[in-house]
Design a protein around this motif. Structure first.
Motif, short mmCIF file in Angstrom:
data_model
loop_
_atom_site.label_atom_id
_atom_site.label_comp_id
_atom_site.label_asym_id
_atom_site.label_seq_id
_atom_site.Cartn_x
_atom_site.Cartn_y
_atom_site.Cartn_z
N ASN A 63 0.81 -1.21 0.00
CA ASN A 63 0.00 0.00 0.00
C ASN A 63 0.85 1.27 0.00
O ASN A 63 0.42 2.31 -0.50
N GLU A 64 2.06 1.19 0.57
CA GLU A 64 2.95 2.35 0.61
C GLU A 64 3.69 2.57 -0.70
O GLU A 64 4.19 3.66 -0.96
N MET A 65 3.76 1.53 -1.55
CA MET A 65 4.47 1.63 -2.83
C MET A 65 3.61 2.35 -3.86
O MET A 65 2.38 2.35 -3.78
N GLY A 66 4.28 2.89 -4.85
CA GLY A 66 3.58 3.45 -5.99
C GLY A 66 3.28 2.36 -7.01
O GLY A 66 3.71 1.21 -6.87
N GLY A 67 2.55 2.71 -8.05
CA GLY A 67 2.17 1.71 -9.05
C GLY A 67 3.35 1.08 -9.76
O GLY A 67 3.39 -0.13 -9.98
N GLY A 68 4.33 1.88 -10.13
CA GLY A 68 5.52 1.34 -10.81
C GLY A 68 6.33 0.44 -9.91
O GLY A 68 6.87 -0.58 -10.35
N ASP A 69 6.44 0.82 -8.65
CA ASP A 69 7.19 -0.01 -7.70
C ASP A 69 6.52 -1.36 -7.50
O ASP A 69 7.19 -2.39 -7.40
N VAL A 70 5.20 -1.36 -7.45
CA VAL A 70 4.46 -2.62 -7.29
C VAL A 70 4.68 -3.50 -8.51
O VAL A 70 4.92 -4.70 -8.39
N ASP A 71 4.64 -2.90 -9.72
CA ASP A 71 4.87 -3.67 -10.94
C ASP A 71 6.25 -4.29 -10.95
O ASP A 71 6.42 -5.45 -11.31
N ARG A 72 7.27 -3.53 -10.54
CA ARG A 72 8.64 -4.07 -10.50
C ARG A 72 8.79 -5.16 -9.44
O ARG A 72 9.44 -6.17 -9.68
N ALA A 73 8.20 -4.93 -8.29
CA ALA A 73 8.33 -5.91 -7.20
C ALA A 73 7.61 -7.22 -7.52
O ALA A 73 8.09 -8.30 -7.18
N LEU A 74 6.48 -7.11 -8.19
CA LEU A 74 5.71 -8.31 -8.49
C LEU A 74 6.05 -8.91 -9.85
O LEU A 74 5.56 -9.97 -10.20
N GLY A 75 6.92 -8.24 -10.62
CA GLY A 75 7.30 -8.73 -11.94
C GLY A 75 7.99 -10.07 -11.90
O GLY A 75 7.91 -10.84 -12.87
#
Length: 82
Positions: A63-75
């Protein structure tokens, strides 16, 4: 007939102590079993609480991450060749 009565008398003399010993052993077995069951339930509840806490931590982090960070982390979990 007298021999049978004497044998029966000896058998009944031993039945009470043997029965009492079996009752004590059975009581100890069932007490230990119920105690073990309670310990297992407590251990499972502790594991569940730990899993819930860990899941909340992950949710908070996402929830604290931005959209791009979530995409990179879950990639790393995607199979699209990235």
């Amino acid at each position: 007939m007298i021999l049978l009565a004497a044998a029966w008398s000896r058998i009944t003399g031993w039945l009470a102590p043997v029965g009492m010993a079996l009752a004590i052993v059975a009581g100890a077995f069932f007490y230990g079993r119920s105690s073990g069951k309670a310990d297992a339930k407590a251990e499972q509840a502790k594991a569940n609480a730990k899993a819930i806490k860990q899941a909340r931590g992950v949710e908070d982090e996402i929830n604290e991450m931005g959209g791009g960070d979530v995409d990179r982390a879950l990639g790393k979990w995607l199979r699209d060749g990235r």
